[in-house]
Design an enzyme around this catalytic site. Structure first.
Site, PDB file in Angstrom:
ATOM      1  N   LEU A  49     103.041  55.951  93.223  1.00 19.30           N
ATOM      2  CA  LEU A  49     103.994  55.759  92.119  1.00 19.30           C
ATOM      3  C   LEU A  49     103.371  54.945  90.991  1.00 19.30           C
ATOM      4  CD1 LEU A  49     107.236  54.857  94.120  1.00 19.30           C
ATOM      5  CD2 LEU A  49     106.814  56.952  92.855  1.00 19.30           C
ATOM      6  N   SER A  50     102.131  54.463  91.190  1.00 25.82           N
ATOM      7  CA  SER A  50     101.520  53.566  90.202  1.00 25.82           C
ATOM      8  C   SER A  50     101.402  54.196  88.813  1.00 25.82           C
ATOM      9  CB  SER A  50     100.150  53.097  90.689  1.00 25.82           C
ATOM     10  OG  SER A  50     100.323  52.333  91.846  1.00 25.82           O
ATOM     11  N   LYS A  97      90.998  49.191 101.068  1.00 25.02           N
ATOM     12  CA  LYS A  97      91.357  47.797 100.763  1.00 25.02           C
ATOM     13  C   LYS A  97      90.387  46.769 101.367  1.00 25.02           C
ATOM     14  CE  LYS A  97      96.386  48.249 100.144  1.00 25.02           C
ATOM     15  NZ  LYS A  97      97.670  47.707 100.540  1.00 25.02           N
ATOM     16  N   LYS A 117      96.408  41.528 117.928  1.00 31.11           N
ATOM     17  CA  LYS A 117      96.345  41.495 116.458  1.00 31.11           C
ATOM     18  C   LYS A 117      97.063  40.280 115.905  1.00 31.11           C
ATOM     19  CE  LYS A 117      95.728  46.313 115.319  1.00 31.11           C
ATOM     20  NZ  LYS A 117      96.238  47.469 114.629  1.00 31.11           N
TER      21      LYS A 117
HETATM   22  P1  NAP Z   1      99.067  48.743 109.070  1.00 31.40           P
HETATM   23  O1  NAP Z   1      97.903  47.893 108.681  1.00 31.40           O
HETATM   24  O2  NAP Z   1      98.826  50.085 109.653  1.00 31.40           O
HETATM   25  O3  NAP Z   1      99.975  47.883 110.081  1.00 31.40           O
HETATM   26  C1  NAP Z   1     101.143  48.368 110.634  1.00 31.40           C
HETATM   27  C2  NAP Z   1     101.614  47.412 111.712  1.00 31.40           C
HETATM   28  O4  NAP Z   1     102.844  47.895 112.242  1.00 31.40           O
HETATM   29  C3  NAP Z   1     100.635  47.286 112.883  1.00 31.40           C
HETATM   30  O5  NAP Z   1     100.579  45.975 113.298  1.00 31.40           O
HETATM   31  C4  NAP Z   1     101.281  48.172 113.938  1.00 31.40           C
HETATM   32  O6  NAP Z   1     101.010  47.756 115.246  1.00 31.40           O
HETATM   33  C5  NAP Z   1     102.747  47.953 113.668  1.00 31.40           C
HETATM   34  N1  NAP Z   1     103.533  49.084 114.174  1.00 31.40           N
HETATM   35  C6  NAP Z   1     103.357  50.392 113.917  1.00 31.40           C
HETATM   36  N2  NAP Z   1     104.269  51.133 114.575  1.00 31.40           N
HETATM   37  C7  NAP Z   1     105.018  50.262 115.272  1.00 31.40           C
HETATM   38  C8  NAP Z   1     106.098  50.420 116.169  1.00 31.40           C
HETATM   39  N3  NAP Z   1     106.555  51.628 116.481  1.00 31.40           N
HETATM   40  N4  NAP Z   1     106.638  49.313 116.709  1.00 31.40           N
HETATM   41  C9  NAP Z   1     106.147  48.094 116.425  1.00 31.40           C
HETATM   42  N5  NAP Z   1     105.103  47.884 115.588  1.00 31.40           N
HETATM   43  C10 NAP Z   1     104.553  48.948 115.025  1.00 31.40           C
HETATM   44  O7  NAP Z   1     100.015  49.008 107.815  1.00 31.40           O
HETATM   45  P2  NAP Z   1     100.260  48.016 106.589  1.00 31.40           P
HETATM   46  O8  NAP Z   1      99.273  48.277 105.528  1.00 31.40           O
HETATM   47  O9  NAP Z   1     100.370  46.661 107.149  1.00 31.40           O
HETATM   48  O10 NAP Z   1     101.658  48.541 106.041  1.00 31.40           O
HETATM   49  C11 NAP Z   1     102.824  48.413 106.806  1.00 31.40           C
HETATM   50  C12 NAP Z   1     104.044  48.935 106.022  1.00 31.40           C
HETATM   51  O11 NAP Z   1     104.244  48.143 104.853  1.00 31.40           O
HETATM   52  C13 NAP Z   1     103.858  50.372 105.534  1.00 31.40           C
HETATM   53  O12 NAP Z   1     105.068  51.049 105.725  1.00 31.40           O
HETATM   54  C14 NAP Z   1     103.571  50.219 104.050  1.00 31.40           C
HETATM   55  O13 NAP Z   1     104.004  51.332 103.310  1.00 31.40           O
HETATM   56  C15 NAP Z   1     104.397  48.984 103.725  1.00 31.40           C
HETATM   57  N6  NAP Z   1     103.885  48.287 102.540  1.00 31.40           N
HETATM   58  C16 NAP Z   1     104.725  48.190 101.456  1.00 31.40           C
HETATM   59  C17 NAP Z   1     104.297  47.536 100.320  1.00 31.40           C
HETATM   60  C18 NAP Z   1     105.206  47.461  99.112  1.00 31.40           C
HETATM   61  O14 NAP Z   1     104.721  47.180  98.020  1.00 31.40           O
HETATM   62  N7  NAP Z   1     106.488  47.628  99.282  1.00 31.40           N
HETATM   63  C19 NAP Z   1     103.006  46.964 100.270  1.00 31.40           C
HETATM   64  C20 NAP Z   1     102.186  47.053 101.422  1.00 31.40           C
HETATM   65  C21 NAP Z   1     102.640  47.722 102.547  1.00 31.40           C
HETATM   66  P3  NAP Z   1      99.680  48.280 115.998  1.00 31.40           P
HETATM   67  O15 NAP Z   1      98.538  47.839 115.158  1.00 31.40           O
HETATM   68  O16 NAP Z   1      99.768  47.624 117.297  1.00 31.40           O
HETATM   69  O17 NAP Z   1      99.789  49.775 116.041  1.00 31.40           O
END
Ligand code: NAP
Length: 464
Positions: A15-16, A65, A159
């Site tokens: 969306l940027s 990143k 983690k």
């Molecule tokens: P990430 O690095 O892949 O981390 C996701 C985390 O969620 C991991 O610790 C993972 O655990 C955990 N997880 C995944 N599925 C799960 C489940 N079913 N139950 C419990 N824990 C679970 O992703 P990220 O970059 O941190 O992003 C996470 C979310 O934030 C995404 O949806 C992203 O779109 C959102 N986000 C939004 C913004 C914004 O501006 N609004 C900015 C950044 C990120 P494991 O590692 O153990 O699998």
């Protein structure tokens, strides 16, 4: 420098470009252009070498990143702590050499959202769900806002143990702990942040089983619930928290504030951020909503139902096949409804299903061939979604339909004309409506998989 971009792979969903186009208008920098550029992992280093003399900076997203740190000459404290950057600023030093500065605007975006939404976390307890990159940014932000205790809950224990051991040294005054069923009962949370992708469109898994114990626990009764996800905006968590009377914040705020953070790094301070956020939010919500609803139209036999099913499976979206939905709702076959109650009655039922689909998020809708003959359907779809016309020549359609007039009432014709003349006549009448679609895909030379690929492409790259 009048150019900026977001780089990543894939990048079509970003969306940027829309956000920065809004900002360049509102801040009277209309000469500034911002684009989304697909850069794969093995192209990153070469791309940066060329980009630093052409762009003021770049936003960096998945999967670069962390890898981007190898290119950065000057890291902000957040980047150093998190080991990840999502914003580069190219600045010349006194000799004219361009230096690469790296920032992490996820921290800025989250902090601003908490502050602007007047959530007081100082001296209080917060719970972070997830242990990935976003959870780290959230923890950094909450610790900087002087949270007393930060509790983590995620899938992989190691983690969050790693985050805790790193952050303990950075923020010695903050308590970092792991969620514990018994201890948590004695706590009173100020903020719960979902930084897992659970609840995001297309992400598998059951949000209810993970989030319900949190929402139903007495420890979170007064908490503000912050879901970082913005697609869909009304996630399972946000909806359920609202039903329980809890205050909620969605991921769109963070997305907007982190873009503001980039703008302020590249240019000057933004005035009146809250009002900018509100107007940009309205614009983004409109396009997020529309993007989330795709309607497929076209003449009968063109493959609308099959294509919609493949696309829905691919995106993990909800499939609504209008004819099937009517049959399910009434317990009658479409041919019986036409024969017993007439076309007008059928069209009323059809409009109800279309209207309902317009209120859903992440849906793909296979319309009946005549749905657009009702102008209110066309209007509702135009306002709430994107319409794709699957076209085919009359020769192709006649071939595909065979003579299926028994099961398709609209194909019945009198004996004075042939079946292909009848199909041609119907097409002449309907084509004007089909042509009002936002997009057209010519299916003549494509198989079902090929058409579905084209639809997915449109959803990912073209739709607003
Ligand atoms: P990430 O690095 O892949 O981390 C996701 C985390 O969620 C991991 O610790 C993972 O655990 C955990 N997880 C995944 N599925 C799960 C489940 N079913 N139950 C419990 N824990 C679970 O992703 P990220 O970059 O941190 O992003 C996470 C979310 O934030 C995404 O949806 C992203 O779109 C959102 N986000 C939004 C913004 C914004 O501006 N609004 C900015 C950044 C990120 P494991 O590692 O153990 O699998």
């Amino acid at each position: 420098m009048n150019r900026g971009a977001v780089i990543g792979f894939p990048i079509g969903h970003s969306l940027s470009p829309q956000i920065f186009s809004f900002l360049s208008q509102s801040e009277h920098r209309t000469e500034f252009k911002y684009e989304a550029i697909e850069v794969k992992a093995d192209q990153l280093s070469e791309f940066i070498k060329v980009a630093k003399s052409k762009f003021i900076g770049l936003n960096v997203t998945i999967p670069h990143k962390e890898k981007i740190l190898e290119e950065i000459e000057n890291q902000s404290p957040e980047v150093m702590a998190l080991g990840a950057a999502n914003c580069l600023h190219f600045k010349a030093d006194s000799t004219g050499r361009i230096l690469i500065f790296g920032h992490n605007t996820d921290v800025i975006g989250f902090t601003q959202s908490v502050v602007e939404n007047k959530v007081n976390v100082g001296g209080k307890i917060s719970l972070i769900l997830g242990g990935g990159g976003a959870a780290r940014a959230v923890a950094y932000s909450l610790a900087s806002l002087h949270c007393d205790e930060i509790i983590f809950l995620s899938k992989t224990l190691s983690k969050i143990e790693n985050i805790i051991s790193e952050f303990k040294n950075l923020f010695p005054k903050v308590k970092f702990t792991i969620f514990d069923d018994e201890n948590i009962q004695k706590k009173d949370l100020a903020l719960v942040v979902n930084s897992t992708p659970l609840g995001m469109e297309g992400y598998p898994g059951n949000p209810e089983s993970f989030f319900n114990p949190i929402l139903s626990g007495a420890f979170s009764k007064g908490a503000v619930i912050f879901d970082l996800i913005y697609r869909p905006e009304e996630t399972w968590l946000i909806n359920s928290a609202k039903k329980q009377g809890l205050r909620t914040i969605g991921g769109l705020d963070m997305l907007i504030y982190q873009a503001f953070g980039t703008w302020e790094i590249w240019f000057e301070k933004l005035q009146n951020k809250a009002s900018l956020r509100d107007s940009l939010g309205i614009e983004l919500r409109r396009s997020l909503g529309k993007k989330n609803r795709v309607f497929i139209t076209g003449f009968m036999g063109v493959g609308k139902s099959t294509i919609a099913k493949i696309v829905a499976e691919n995106l993990s979206w909800t499939l609504i096949d209008v004819d099937k939905a009517i049959e399910q709702k009434t317990g009658r076959k479409i041919s019986a409804i036409f024969a017993e109650d007439g076309e007008n009655f059928f069209r009323t039922l059809e409009s109800e299903v279309v209207k309902d689909a317009c209120t859903r998020d992440c849906v793909i809708v296979a319309l009946g061939g005549g749905a657009l003959t009702v102008s209110e359907n066309l209007k509702a779809i135009g306002q709430k979604g994107n319409l794709i016309y699957l076209s085919a020549s009359s020769e192709t359609l006649v071939k595909r339909l065979g003579n299926s007039s028994a099961s398709r009432p609209i194909l019945r014709h009198d004996k004075t004309i042939t079946f292909s003349e009848h199909v041609g006549n119907l097409m002449d009448v309907r084509q004007a409506q089909y042509k009002k679609a936002d997009f057209e895909i010519d299916t003549d030379k494509l198989d079902d998989e090929g058409v579905a690929r084209e639809v997915l492409n449109l959803i990912r790259t073209e739709m607003k």
